[in-house]
Scaffold this motif. Structure first.
Motif, mmCIF file in Angstrom:
data_model
loop_
_atom_site.group_PDB
_atom_site.id
_atom_site.type_symbol
_atom_site.label_atom_id
_atom_site.label_comp_id
_atom_site.label_asym_id
_atom_site.label_seq_id
_atom_site.Cartn_x
_atom_site.Cartn_y
_atom_site.Cartn_z
ATOM 1 N N ALA A 53 0.779 -1.063 0.043
ATOM 2 C CA ALA A 53 -0.055 -0.135 0.071
ATOM 3 C C ALA A 53 1.072 1.265 0.023
ATOM 4 C CB ALA A 53 -0.872 -0.014 1.074
ATOM 5 N N ILE A 54 1.945 1.229 0.914
ATOM 6 C CA ILE A 54 2.882 2.247 0.839
ATOM 7 C C ILE A 54 3.417 2.637 -0.649
ATOM 8 C CG2 ILE A 54 4.829 3.310 1.870
ATOM 9 C CD1 ILE A 54 3.909 1.658 4.531
ATOM 10 N N ALA A 55 3.832 1.467 -1.263
ATOM 11 C CA ALA A 55 4.313 1.638 -2.371
ATOM 12 C C ALA A 55 3.408 2.238 -3.601
ATOM 13 C CB ALA A 55 4.962 0.315 -2.884
ATOM 14 N N ALA A 56 2.290 1.969 -3.445
ATOM 15 C CA ALA A 56 1.170 2.587 -4.212
ATOM 16 C C ALA A 56 1.009 3.802 -3.899
ATOM 17 C CB ALA A 56 -0.119 1.566 -4.246
ATOM 18 N N GLN A 57 0.965 4.272 -2.487
ATOM 19 C CA GLN A 57 0.786 5.587 -2.370
ATOM 20 C C GLN A 57 1.849 6.499 -2.988
ATOM 21 O OE1 GLN A 57 2.521 7.782 -0.027
ATOM 22 N NE2 GLN A 57 1.029 9.345 -0.679
ATOM 23 N N VAL A 58 3.033 6.121 -2.968
ATOM 24 C CA VAL A 58 4.216 6.758 -3.504
ATOM 25 C C VAL A 58 3.794 7.234 -4.681
ATOM 26 C CG1 VAL A 58 6.609 6.692 -3.901
ATOM 27 C CG2 VAL A 58 5.802 6.099 -1.885
ATOM 28 N N SER A 59 3.369 6.173 -5.751
ATOM 29 C CA SER A 59 3.213 6.509 -7.198
ATOM 30 C C SER A 59 2.037 7.316 -7.347
ATOM 31 C CB SER A 59 3.287 5.020 -7.671
ATOM 32 O OG SER A 59 4.296 4.506 -7.772
ATOM 33 N N ALA A 60 0.964 7.299 -6.438
ATOM 34 C CA ALA A 60 -0.404 8.009 -6.452
ATOM 35 C C ALA A 60 -0.278 9.529 -6.883
ATOM 36 C CB ALA A 60 -1.372 7.784 -5.404
ATOM 37 N N THR A 61 -0.989 9.940 -7.789
ATOM 38 C CA THR A 61 -1.257 11.340 -8.073
ATOM 39 C C THR A 61 -2.606 11.761 -7.417
ATOM 40 O OG1 THR A 61 -2.313 10.825 -10.298
ATOM 41 C CG2 THR A 61 0.322 11.147 -10.168
#
Length: 144
Positions: A53-61
């Motif tokens: 989830a943290i990895a996905a959040q870093v890529s979120a716009t």
């Protein structure tokens, strides 16, 4: 046909999944003959899900400051829940050493707040939606 999932959707799904893992773990530990083992397994499953989830959040716009702040708050709540799982596992007698994980959660929390703070400066404070209406003269008009 869409074959990928955007980062914000992946983030939301993973945080939701982590919460469900926590709930299922707590319920299973209550009736288990080995609650420390159940709580340890649940803690590790939630930690792995949270890492994704943290990895996905870093890529979120994000489209607005409210969007970014809501994502930050969801992740902070999820990190609090992970820490609660860690504490419950230790208190139940888990043989897993979690001091390094406590430090990692603390570091992620600080990095997350710093990352969102930087992003906030580049985002508008409000999200505007285009609205159509017909003027009194019958012409279609757009407004924000």
């Amino acid at each position: 046909m869409q074959t990928t999932v955007d980062a914000a959707t992946a983030f939301a799904l993973l945080v939701s999944g982590a919460a469900k893992i926590g709930g299922a773990t707590t319920a299973a530990a209550v009736t288990s003959l080995a609650p420390a083992a159940v709580l340890s397994l649940g803690m590790l499953a939630r930690a792995m899900t949270m890492a994704q989830a943290i990895a996905a959040q870093v890529s979120a716009t994000y489209v607005s400051q409210q969007d970014a702040l809501a994502a930050r708050d969801r992740l902070l709540v999820a990190l609090d829940a992970l820490e609660a799982d860690m504490t419950a596992a230790v208190n139940a007698g888990s043989p897993i050493f979690v001091s390094g994980l406590y430090g990692a959660v603390r570091d992620v929390r600080a990095a997350l707040v710093a990352d969102i703070s930087v992003r906030l400066g580049r985002l508008c404070a409000r999200t505007f939606r285009s609205v159509r209406w017909r003027s009194h003269m019958g012409r279609e008009t757009h407004a924000r």
